[in-house]
Every structure is written in structure tokens, then in C-alpha cells.
Design a protein around this motif. Structure first.
Motif, PDB file in Angstrom:
ATOM      1  N   UNK A 148       0.939  -1.207  -0.019  1.00  0.00           N
ATOM      2  CA  UNK A 148       0.103  -0.029  -0.152  1.00  0.00           C
ATOM      3  C   UNK A 148       0.832   1.111  -0.012  1.00  0.00           C
ATOM      4  N   UNK A 149       1.949   1.266   0.800  1.00  0.00           N
ATOM      5  CA  UNK A 149       2.771   2.273   0.950  1.00  0.00           C
ATOM      6  C   UNK A 149       3.677   2.728  -0.302  1.00  0.00           C
ATOM      7  N   UNK A 150       3.827   1.679  -1.111  1.00  0.00           N
ATOM      8  CA  UNK A 150       4.569   1.724  -2.576  1.00  0.00           C
ATOM      9  C   UNK A 150       5.832   1.173  -2.434  1.00  0.00           C
ATOM     10  N   UNK A 208       9.425   4.735  -2.160  1.00  0.00           N
ATOM     11  CA  UNK A 208       8.268   4.613  -1.603  1.00  0.00           C
ATOM     12  C   UNK A 208       7.809   6.051  -1.619  1.00  0.00           C
ATOM     13  N   UNK A 209       8.463   6.980  -1.022  1.00  0.00           N
ATOM     14  CA  UNK A 209       8.123   8.400  -0.947  1.00  0.00           C
ATOM     15  C   UNK A 209       8.217   8.941  -2.406  1.00  0.00           C
ATOM     16  N   UNK A 210       8.893   8.604  -3.234  1.00  0.00           N
ATOM     17  CA  UNK A 210       9.055   9.162  -4.565  1.00  0.00           C
ATOM     18  C   UNK A 210       7.651   9.057  -5.450  1.00  0.00           C
ATOM     19  N   UNK A 211       7.250   7.376  -5.136  1.00  0.00           N
ATOM     20  CA  UNK A 211       6.088   6.718  -6.094  1.00  0.00           C
ATOM     21  C   UNK A 211       4.821   6.508  -5.456  1.00  0.00           C
ATOM     22  N   UNK A 215      -1.947  10.247   0.115  1.00  0.00           N
ATOM     23  CA  UNK A 215      -2.990  10.055   0.936  1.00  0.00           C
ATOM     24  C   UNK A 215      -2.848   8.616   2.003  1.00  0.00           C
ATOM     25  N   UNK A 216      -2.249   7.644   1.191  1.00  0.00           N
ATOM     26  CA  UNK A 216      -1.940   6.442   2.040  1.00  0.00           C
ATOM     27  C   UNK A 216      -0.741   6.797   2.868  1.00  0.00           C
ATOM     28  N   UNK A 217       0.415   7.460   2.474  1.00  0.00           N
ATOM     29  CA  UNK A 217       1.364   7.915   3.421  1.00  0.00           C
ATOM     30  C   UNK A 217       0.862   8.792   4.262  1.00  0.00           C
ATOM     31  N   UNK A 231      11.224  12.668   4.646  1.00  0.00           N
ATOM     32  CA  UNK A 231      11.084  11.498   4.767  1.00  0.00           C
ATOM     33  C   UNK A 231      11.342  10.895   6.293  1.00  0.00           C
ATOM     34  N   UNK A 232      10.663   9.917   6.900  1.00  0.00           N
ATOM     35  CA  UNK A 232      10.819   9.441   8.186  1.00  0.00           C
ATOM     36  C   UNK A 232      12.259   8.582   8.026  1.00  0.00           C
TER      37      UNK A 232
END
Length: 253
Positions: A148-150, A208-211, A215-217, A231-232
């Protein structure tokens, strides 16, 4: 006598059968190969009732996504592993959102394929007696969250992240010793070094942050994705997901 895992593959080329089928059979599976055709594959699924289906993403007449959608809602739906020699963030999201348990991008080693099939099949057992009805095993919950996060399933950081989160759920204190305990533990399991584990996890989070879907993040990490916050960190990512899972387990018990 233990039931052998029945695997149906939408590929009957000589190269595939020589390289990959023996590895699957040596791992204890019964392998059935059929024509690389989505319509034919659907017919075989209905007649053979396989436990696992290895399907090409791109097939004549009906692609892998179409096959999964045609099987959705039916009784005894098999576990789908989708294979492809091409990928993109949009394709991976659609594949996983259509019902795939794993998306594997070639080239891949025959023994790696066999290992992934066994792993994914093991993550989808029938509910254990005494378990809450409809409650999924922890490994599947972690896998679904990462999808889900990517985080793409074919990079090393995905596997390191999954195992790190599982460790943190089961041993919460390990999050306070990420460098001294968690990374070395994961590195030992994968025969690599703690520094490589750390770098691979960092890369997975960056991808994950790039793609990923904003809303999920936001739903998982809230303020941490604010532009000024960035980013975390690895430990923040692992801690947030593991804390969320522990709370869910506690409320379900």
C-alpha cells in the motif's frame, strides 16, 4: 502424507521448463505448465484447482490482471504470483491492487523463484483454530502495508523492511537498538552486512516516497511527510508501522 503444493504456470517454453520447473519440483511442488494464453490459463485454473498460479503479466487474449479479476469472488481462488520483464510504479500498483500476492520482475534465479512461491503460499494458510475469524497472519499484514505504501517487492530493502517490522512487533525494545541489534539480526538472516541492510532500507523508503500515494502515506505517517519534515528515518518508519500493528493486535484480542 503431506499435500504437495500444486503450481500452475502460464508458460510452456523449453527454456522455462528446463530452468525453472526442476527447481520448483525439487522444492516439493507439483508443477503444471500450460500455454502462455490468458483464456487457456483461466480454463486450467477451473479444471486443475491449483494452490498457486504463476502468470505472465502480458499474455495473448487476456493479461495477468484480467485473469485475476476473472477469478475474483470465486471459490478457492489461488494465490497469484505475477511475472514480468518490465515494470513501472503504476503497473505494480495495478497488479497488486488486482489481487496478486507478489510481483516478480525478471531476470530471477530459479531457486529464488521456488523460495518466493513457498514463502507466499506459506503466508496464506487457512485460519488457525482459535484465531479470530478473518484475522490475517502478521506476515501478510506487513506485506500488504508495504504494498500500500509503495515499496516495490523486487528490491532488497523490501525484504529487509518486512523482517525489521516483524522483529519490532514481536520485540518492541529492539527499535531502541536499531544499529546494534536490528540491522545485525536482519543481516545475519540474509548473509549480508548491517550497513548494507541500513542502506537498502533507506533506499526502499526513498522509492516509496517518490512513487507512493500521498493519501496512503499521510494515513500511516501523518506529519512526517510534510515538506519541511522530510521522509521518516529508517527507525521512525519501522517504529510507526510496528506500533500500528501492535495496537491492531491488541484491539483484536
Amino acid at each position: 502424507m503431506e499435500k504437495r503444493l500444486k503450481v500452475l504456470i502460464s508458460e510452456n517454453s523449453g527454456e522455462f521448463m528446463q530452468e525453472y520447473v526442476p527447481a520448483l519440483e525439487e522444492a516439493g511442488m507439483t508443477v503444471i505448465c500450460t500455454e502462455r494464453d490468458g483464456r487457456v490459463l483461466l480454463e486450467k485454473i477451473e479444471s486443475e484447482h491449483p494452490d498457486v498460479v504463476l502468470a505472465d503479466l502480458f499474455m495473448p487474449r487476456l493479461d495477468g490482471i484480467g485473469v485475476m479479476k476473472a477469478c475474483a469472488g470465486k471459490k478457492d481462488v489461488p494465490v497469484f504470483l505475477i511475472l514480468s520483464n518490465f515494470t513501472s510504479p503504476a503497473i505494480e500498483r495495478e497488479v497488486m491492487g488486482s489481487g496478486a500476492s507478489y510481483f516478480m520482475v525478471s531476470p530471477f534465479d530459479a531457486s529464488e523463484l521456488a523460495e518466493r512461491v513457498l514463502q507466499i503460499a506459506a503466508l496464506t494458510p487457512p485460519p488457525a483454530s482459535g484465531a479470530a475469524q478473518g484475522e490475517e497472519p502478521l506476515e501478510i499484514q506487513v506485506t500488504e502495508i508495504l504494498h500500500q505504501i509503495g515499496v516495490p517487492a523486487h528490491i532488497k530493502g523490501y525484504h529487509y523492511l518486512r523482517d525489521s517490522i516483524l522483529m519490532a512487533v514481536r520485540t518492541p525494545d529492539i527499535i531502541n537498538a536499531v544499529t546494534k541489534q536490528l540491522y545485525p539480526s536482519v543481516a545475519k538472516d540474509y548473509d549480508t552486512t548491517p550497513s548494507r541492510v541500513e542502506r537498502a532500507i533507506r533506499h526502499a523508503i526513498e522509492v516509496a516516497w517518490d512513487r507512493g500515494d500521498v493519501d496512503v502515506l499521510t494515513g500511516y505517517f501523518g506529519y512526517t511527510i510534510h515538506n519541511t519534515r522530510g521522509k521518516p528515518t529508517n527507525s521512525e518508519f519501522i517504529a510507526m508501522i510496528s506500533d500500528r500493528l501492535r495496537l491492531h493486535m491488541k484491539s483484536a484480542s
